[in-house]
Scaffold this motif. Sequence first.
Motif, PDB file in Angstrom:
ATOM      1  N   UNK A 165       5.246  -0.539  -9.940  1.00 13.36           N
ATOM      2  CA  UNK A 165       4.490   0.549  -9.327  1.00 13.36           C
ATOM      3  C   UNK A 165       3.150   0.770  -9.992  1.00 13.36           C
ATOM      4  N   UNK A 166       3.115   0.676 -11.333  1.00 10.07           N
ATOM      5  CA  UNK A 166       1.864   0.902 -12.044  1.00 10.07           C
ATOM      6  C   UNK A 166       0.788  -0.110 -11.738  1.00 10.07           C
ATOM      7  N   UNK A 176       3.686   8.045  -4.130  1.00  5.81           N
ATOM      8  CA  UNK A 176       2.827   7.068  -3.452  1.00  5.81           C
ATOM      9  C   UNK A 176       2.908   5.704  -4.140  1.00  5.81           C
ATOM     10  N   UNK A 177       2.862   5.697  -5.469  1.00  9.80           N
ATOM     11  CA  UNK A 177       2.953   4.414  -6.177  1.00  9.80           C
ATOM     12  C   UNK A 177       4.300   3.743  -5.941  1.00  9.80           C
ATOM     13  N   UNK A 178       5.364   4.545  -5.932  1.00 12.36           N
ATOM     14  CA  UNK A 178       6.708   3.994  -5.741  1.00 12.36           C
ATOM     15  C   UNK A 178       6.850   3.396  -4.344  1.00 12.36           C
ATOM     16  N   UNK A 179       6.397   4.114  -3.328  1.00 11.09           N
ATOM     17  CA  UNK A 179       6.438   3.582  -1.957  1.00 11.09           C
ATOM     18  C   UNK A 179       5.614   2.304  -1.833  1.00 11.09           C
ATOM     19  N   UNK A 180       4.454   2.299  -2.474  1.00  6.92           N
ATOM     20  CA  UNK A 180       3.581   1.121  -2.406  1.00  6.92           C
ATOM     21  C   UNK A 180       4.260  -0.090  -3.021  1.00  6.92           C
ATOM     22  N   UNK A 181       4.921   0.114  -4.162  1.00  3.59           N
ATOM     23  CA  UNK A 181       5.636  -0.995  -4.808  1.00  3.59           C
ATOM     24  C   UNK A 181       6.740  -1.528  -3.900  1.00  3.59           C
TER      25      UNK A 181
END
Length: 549
Positions: A165-166, A176-181
């Motif tokens: 995620x990072x 948002x980062x988690x969904x994107x990952x």
Amino acid sequence: MFLGIDVGGTFTDAVAVSKGRLLGSHKVPTTHGDLLQGILAAIDSLLQAADEAVERVSLSTTVVTNSLVEGKIDPVGFFVMPGPGLDILPLLPAKAIVLPGYIDHRGRESGRLVMKDLTTTVGREFPDRQVFAVSGKFAVRNPQHENSLARGLAAIAGVRHVTRGGSMAGSLNFLRRTNTAYFNAAVWRRFGQFASAVEGALAARHIAAPVHILKADGGTLPLAAARERPVEAIFTGPAASVLGIMALCRPEGDTVSLDIGGTTTDIALWRDGNPLITGQGAMAGAYPTAVRSFWLHSVGVGGDSYVRRENGILCIGPERKGAAMVLGGEYPALADALVVSGRAAFGETGRAYEAMRQVALPGMTAEETAAEVVQAAVTIIGDAVRHMIRVYEEQPVYTVSDLMHGRGFVPASLVGVGGTSAALAPVVADRLGTSCIVPQEAAVANALGAALARPTTDITVRVDTEEGYLSVAELGLRDSLPRRNMSMADVRSLAAQYLAGRSRESGITVNHSETVYEEEFTLVRGFSATGKIMTCCQQAKPGVMAYVR
């Protein structure tokens, strides 16, 4: 010579551009069953007409968007490390396993990561998964846990890819980062297959030029970098139209742009020549992501939009049932109405009149029906524009400048591109009370935007002088500071260095960079300043490399 290809819902457009001159263009029907077939057909036609060497091939492709919309994605093994606080699991797009371990807001390990029996957990919870996503709440401050978990997963037999995620964004929005990952991992294999097919097909045509993929923010990524971050290629069609408008004209003041294609109309808002950007990231269906994007809205109205009456009520789109009748299709469409109303001239006019007679109510002429269809389409688009403006004006105010000047948006002009723009954009402009511009090459604006888009990437550097460390989220890096008495200017310089390094690794040359945001906080203990926390996000600036003459 730059080649630009835009895969639209109806047509795949291709252009060849050299030194700001359009050398040639070609349009073929989009081959939805095999997008590569249409892309290569368009390229082959261009190569026959142009005799210059190809320097770059840029694709605006719907591969990622279609995969997400159609649900043609891989099952993802999903691990999150949220620590204490809100239960994030109900907000995620898929089942995720919570692991103990916590990095706090300062980047300090407050709870040790527990990965006991990771192989057993994967076998039990995620059997036969080849792709994984991992995300920690404050991984952008310290990637230690994400990195450890990613290494542990990569060592398990059968695991082909892990998205952290990072690495997707340097911002703090954990959801948002988690969904994107998750979405990045879900489309990784499918995009990789497409990329390999493109490379093989171009090699067979003896094209050794680098291949770039358009991003949602209007930049491009070299194909090798896009393989690792394919989620950035969502919504590239609308982004291509924004870049095409940049290349063809320079909107002034408050402007609305419409990309009116065969299937949809994509709307963008501009202020002082710059398209507006989403505040936090694009939406993937109902799920917010951290993918930086132009602020766009699409409505299901285009030249091929299916026109019919349901219980006597006129309906236009969002469904498309092939080409309009004027072009040999079997069902009435908006394009038929445009021909009958005299706003367009192409195809078999008699078939267009037949289409309108099929839609007409008793006693209505074909011309009256066509006028009703056009006005209904204009109403849908106009209402969508007004809604978009209203949402923009109602956004929260965060800066003194916004407080002083407000967010009022009063469009003075409308720019139309796309195959149906010459016929429909002036009518929408009349409805909105603005002037209208339809550039000469409006029909292939998206492909021009893809051809001329600048390569981009970004980096986020965070410095904590009290703790004595810096972190670079996108690189999964945490390191000691070279010195404690750093200033914001020093952090900007560091960001520029890391941006240049990441760009080189991605095969990008940075000629234009910009600071996306920066923050500086002074830490106080016992009435004394003890240090600073400073953040700087820089990017290779999106835009176009040349203007079309």
